[in-house]
Design an enzyme around this catalytic site. Sequence first.
Site, PDB file in Angstrom:
ATOM      1  N   THR A 120     -17.285  -7.336   1.606  1.00 45.01           N
ATOM      2  CA  THR A 120     -16.539  -6.826   0.398  1.00 45.01           C
ATOM      3  C   THR A 120     -15.143  -6.432   0.524  1.00 45.01           C
ATOM      4  OG1 THR A 120     -17.723  -4.957   0.892  1.00 45.01           O
ATOM      5  CG2 THR A 120     -18.713  -6.075  -0.870  1.00 45.01           C
TER       6      THR A 120
ATOM      7  N   SER B 191     -21.646  -2.298   3.471  1.00 42.37           N
ATOM      8  CA  SER B 191     -21.987  -1.003   3.703  1.00 42.37           C
ATOM      9  C   SER B 191     -23.376  -0.747   2.725  1.00 42.37           C
ATOM     10  CB  SER B 191     -21.273  -0.116   3.522  1.00 42.37           C
ATOM     11  OG  SER B 191     -20.834   0.023   2.259  1.00 42.37           O
TER      12      SER B 191
ATOM     13  N   SER C 134     -23.403  -1.011  -1.238  1.00 42.90           N
ATOM     14  CA  SER C 134     -23.300  -2.286  -1.866  1.00 42.90           C
ATOM     15  C   SER C 134     -24.722  -3.176  -1.709  1.00 42.90           C
ATOM     16  CB  SER C 134     -22.429  -3.136  -1.223  1.00 42.90           C
ATOM     17  OG  SER C 134     -21.172  -2.535  -1.529  1.00 42.90           O
TER      18      SER C 134
ATOM     19  N   LEU D  40     -15.480  -6.535   9.641  1.00 46.29           N
ATOM     20  CA  LEU D  40     -15.796  -5.169   9.561  1.00 46.29           C
ATOM     21  C   LEU D  40     -14.586  -4.301  10.098  1.00 46.29           C
ATOM     22  CD1 LEU D  40     -19.254  -5.156  11.198  1.00 46.29           C
ATOM     23  CD2 LEU D  40     -18.850  -4.607   8.990  1.00 46.29           C
ATOM     24  N   ASP D  41     -14.471  -3.171   9.647  1.00 46.06           N
ATOM     25  CA  ASP D  41     -13.454  -2.131   9.586  1.00 46.06           C
ATOM     26  C   ASP D  41     -13.786  -1.605  11.180  1.00 46.06           C
ATOM     27  OD1 ASP D  41     -11.471  -0.349   8.730  1.00 46.06           O
ATOM     28  OD2 ASP D  41     -12.853   0.995   9.822  1.00 46.06           O
TER      29      ASP D  41
ATOM     30  N   CYS E 102      -2.981  -9.348  13.894  1.00 43.94           N
ATOM     31  CA  CYS E 102      -1.923 -10.240  12.969  1.00 43.94           C
ATOM     32  C   CYS E 102      -0.814 -10.472  13.547  1.00 43.94           C
ATOM     33  CB  CYS E 102      -2.146 -10.027  11.442  1.00 43.94           C
ATOM     34  SG  CYS E 102      -1.969  -7.950  11.180  1.00 43.94           S
TER      35      CYS E 102
ATOM     36  N   GLY F  64      -1.612  -6.574   5.449  1.00 40.38           N
ATOM     37  CA  GLY F  64      -2.060  -6.195   6.732  1.00 40.38           C
ATOM     38  C   GLY F  64      -2.583  -5.052   6.691  1.00 40.38           C
TER      39      GLY F  64
ATOM     40  N   HIS G 143       4.094 -11.659   8.158  1.00 35.11           N
ATOM     41  CA  HIS G 143       4.620 -10.620   9.000  1.00 35.11           C
ATOM     42  C   HIS G 143       5.556 -11.448   9.554  1.00 35.11           C
ATOM     43  CE1 HIS G 143       1.504  -8.053   8.159  1.00 35.11           C
ATOM     44  NE2 HIS G 143       0.823  -8.137   9.436  1.00 35.11           N
TER      45      HIS G 143
END
Lengths: 352, 352, 352, 352
Positions: free
Chosen positions: B11, B36, B39, B84-85, B148, B179, B237
Amino acid sequence: MKIRVGILGATGAVGQKFISLLEGHPWFEITAVAASARSAGRAYGEVVNWIEKGPIPEAIARLEVQEARSDHPNLACDFVFSGLDASVAGDVEEAFARAGYAVISNAKNFRMHPDVPLLIPEVNPEHLALIERQDWGSSGYIVTNPNCASVGLTMTLKPLHDAFGIKQVHVTTMQALSGAGYPGVASLDALGNVVPHIGGEEDKLETEPQRLLGGLEVPADFETSAQCNRVPVVDGHTACVSVSFVRPPSSLDAVKKAIRAFRPPLEVNGLPTSPDRALELLGPENAPQPRTHVDLGKGMTVSIGRLRPCPLLDVKFVCLVHNTIRGAAGGAILNAELLAQKGKILRKNSEL
Amino acid sequence: MKIRVGILGATGAVGQKFISLLEGHPWFEITAVAASARSAGRAYGEVVNWIEKGPIPEAIARLEVQEARSDHPNLACDFVFSGLDASVAGDVEEAFARAGYAVISNAKNFRMHPDVPLLIPEVNPEHLALIERQDWGSSGYIVTNPNCASVGLTMTLKPLHDAFGIKQVHVTTMQALSGAGYPGVASLDALGNVVPHIGGEEDKLETEPQRLLGGLEVPADFETSAQCNRVPVVDGHTACVSVSFVRPPSSLDAVKKAIRAFRPPLEVNGLPTSPDRALELLGPENAPQPRTHVDLGKGMTVSIGRLRPCPLLDVKFVCLVHNTIRGAAGGAILNAELLAQKGKILRKNSEL
Amino acid sequence: MKIRVGILGATGAVGQKFISLLEGHPWFEITAVAASARSAGRAYGEVVNWIEKGPIPEAIARLEVQEARSDHPNLACDFVFSGLDASVAGDVEEAFARAGYAVISNAKNFRMHPDVPLLIPEVNPEHLALIERQDWGSSGYIVTNPNCASVGLTMTLKPLHDAFGIKQVHVTTMQALSGAGYPGVASLDALGNVVPHIGGEEDKLETEPQRLLGGLEVPADFETSAQCNRVPVVDGHTACVSVSFVRPPSSLDAVKKAIRAFRPPLEVNGLPTSPDRALELLGPENAPQPRTHVDLGKGMTVSIGRLRPCPLLDVKFVCLVHNTIRGAAGGAILNAELLAQKGKILRKNSEL
Amino acid sequence: MKIRVGILGATGAVGQKFISLLEGHPWFEITAVAASARSAGRAYGEVVNWIEKGPIPEAIARLEVQEARSDHPNLACDFVFSGLDASVAGDVEEAFARAGYAVISNAKNFRMHPDVPLLIPEVNPEHLALIERQDWGSSGYIVTNPNCASVGLTMTLKPLHDAFGIKQVHVTTMQALSGAGYPGVASLDALGNVVPHIGGEEDKLETEPQRLLGGLEVPADFETSAQCNRVPVVDGHTACVSVSFVRPPSSLDAVKKAIRAFRPPLEVNGLPTSPDRALELLGPENAPQPRTHVDLGKGMTVSIGRLRPCPLLDVKFVCLVHNTIRGAAGGAILNAELLAQKGKILRKNSEL
């Protein structure tokens, strides 16, 4: 009885900024505005496409625009500010100098002339001695201020050069749209974009600081590599700078101390446009930013942040200058104030 | 029969980009989406705050979101992409590797792990040999793609390092808002502003390229100084780069030739997401720009411009990378394609 | 054997969009490009300041630019698209029509001419009958597409007018920068700003929709009040619209149903540039937005959202049109496709 | 001896604006700052994420943040400004009123309470009589200012309502990002985009002006249709307005005259925050614009332009309000100044 000022290039972006900043000036009063033949003969308020915030000062709006002519350099004033475009500034400024006017110019044409001071009052007021070498066959002379991006860089380098000797400078700029004048950059090129090129800018950044930090004859001896970019910011040129030193400081704190200890020459401190602090070293890791810091010292303070060691050179940091105030019209006004204080700009007795 | 893919962090901004880019993919088919606990149990189309252009692919919108759990790493798919974070990626990715999944990750957690390939297929495909050293007690493994901004810099450095040996790199970036993910940067910090700081970014730029351009054990031996800025650009970037070389080229043309001659390894060329040209050297003096060049090669081409001598180092130039495609989800997909072609990712026989 | 196309005004923003959109077109092939005398005689790729994304199509870059002249209307092609500026479009387009060319124009000059169709294929294809009334002393004729903002409004009004009869329209637009061409709006006027005035635009919005929704002789009988604003968006004109009806629907659902039931005439459906859905009614309360919806249907779909009752008129809603695709070059191409399908544009036998 | 002020919600965007605007205020002095429990007990300068331009006033930076509690409404000050979020403002403001404080609130919670004045000093100072009807069991009371967009619309409608009687209003707003607070709108939603929805905003615009322009018990009798959009502007809500009248003026000039003749009640004129002109009717066809006019009257002047006939209603025009100054903190301060002048806010004798 204020000193009477004429503005060359009064309808352009820099000319308008002169008019805005001089409103209510304690020493200077605008009595003449000059522009191209197209605008001449009409009231300033009718011909100008006013882009400054707030209304046109009423007294100025009523002034009749004169033509800025190199063959007839005559304005009802004691000295002139030039916000002329470089394409015409050379001839017109020289003509006004020959006609006996002090010409305080923002144009690039005479910046590297050996007898013309390229001046930042806090940095090299002694360069005013060059005026004596100018010989235009009159009492007139020319004084210039640097390129807008050079100003921010040079003011930041000044205390470092004094303390440690600058050896190498690597600078990448992110420059505001107002630096290109009006209409300047097309909005389709600006919005949400970066343009990694500004014509002629890198050359100025690689040469002007050496002249400003050097002696009357010999520029300071350091090498600069500049990369200049246009970013979607209205006002404020941000620069990422890395510097190496001839006499490297023992610690980062020594560098901070040098910046914080910087004081302009006493003669500059009391000038009307001189800010409380010429340099401001900021603490937060995300400072300076155009949005929050560009107006420090009414746009005359250069702000510095993120001072830290550089893996390649000695230290790196970020500096920010208000490009149309400190970097253009405001810088030129400070130059004129220094000259007026030194008695080099006077109210003439002749009636207008 | 396509290979079945699960998306961890489906998500989030990177997860959504995986879903967009994989629509119609010739080899891969998304069969599971995990996020997570908040959701989990609901249809993807109902829980996602979709920020990609165009509608959510219908088949994905109907998928039931699973919880991405480290204590129950189980998804109906043959391998997983991780968007994922970093705060949760470490545990979850390791759990999926232990459970036998190939984990193709965009997170930073395992990038510098000695046994985990930090991979750009065109740069260091031989690093995939590191997979053999991983031992998660299963057939699972982890492969990561770089930060990135590192991707654009490293791809540009690759042909230069091969030809001349990189010695020093000075890089200043102007990085896009995407970013920072979603909601990411507050609009009041972004609009008409430059933020001269991105947490942790400079460190990545100063270390990841060396790993990518080095051997399996020893990173390449050069020093980098990075300054990272956030600018009001949506995607792309831009980096201003100066480089010095171990074996300086005889001319600027030799540098151009090296860049133009760059060809990815043959095994990479035919991959579905591989662009016609991995690097594109542009001619105009104001290129590359995010607005006009970020989508080159469907966002997988790194564009380079303004190649010129550097007064301090040897050459300087500007490079541009699409940070969420080549620099994130697209790069990870290319990694997975290389693995699939090498037989390291297979469709399993087990029924879903 | 494709039909050969000439582009009048090929170097301008609209001309460039024609060239971009026609790349790979199944029926049309650009064989001639014309611009002002300044560019004539040189290769298109050398004279154009290319602002489209991606490179100039190679075949077009090599074409020699012709001068678009009213006294010598001659191009090696079967018909012409005109992206000329209104200041010259009148004379040149008429000259090409007199010389026997079908002129498919995006300029405003002939839009309100009683014998010239102002055409949106999905809205009023029957207006093509007007061509028969044109008499330029040749087989040539002119067909125009509406103002970019009018297109979005009119397409949205079409099913409502058919079902309920439009009585009054209140429209406030927020229009993109690309609508002003290049260089167009100065970036200092655009960035972080709203300009509440676009010269001549409100008049077009208050008159063109009536012509489009009316008969061949008599415009539709409703009154419109328009307020037009320029906002810092690259592509996409957003309009807030309130409408009252001659035969008010019984419910909001009836209005939704009318929009969703809209189908273009069959003859339009299969055209190459015709989108799957001419109108798309969106559900989320914050849709449509330029960033996420402007490219729907490759820029040919008009999106609608926030349909709700209006306390003053009957209903209000928001609509969005891609101003340079559906609202300009793409709309003109669709017009030409309809004409080609009807046999009104043919590949001529004569050799080029 | 200045009147002592407490700020509820001092760390938020509105709270910071109160602090900025009150620096150097001739009557008021901030002696207490309150925020959520998270910040309580620490120095303001340490906990605030300062987004205002310029540094935090030093005296405020040193203040210890108190917790804004409904169960212990106690601050060392004579009255409070509330910049609290609506989610907590109801309980806390009521508690402070019960505890005897005058609460000058920017929150929406009590705006439509029949006994609470919804106040713009230039529009409805007589509504302050409602204070007498409040009974919180103490000498405390609550006064509110309207929604930021309502302020600009209502001030513009005021002289028109007085002269001609407002009958219908159609308003479409283009609202600044700062109206959403901080972090507020995500930059990816803001940059180069329009979001055609602001939660709850249209309802406020459709009801607050009637209350402001009505009597103590009965709102003014006109109908409004509002459409609200978020645009990428930092400060300044622009509105396109069409109005019909009960007693239509004989000419557009009569409307202009009514606006230009508007003078606030005498009691308001001398207040420290009262601008020279509450309304400014601008001449140029492209005015007002946020960039050039939002700061008129130090952000307290509402500017109006493009006054012209409306084909549907009677007249249409554009108005602009500084949403965080006149539309929020500055408006609340003006409210407090009016109350102080009327003796409704006093410096208390009790020692702090």
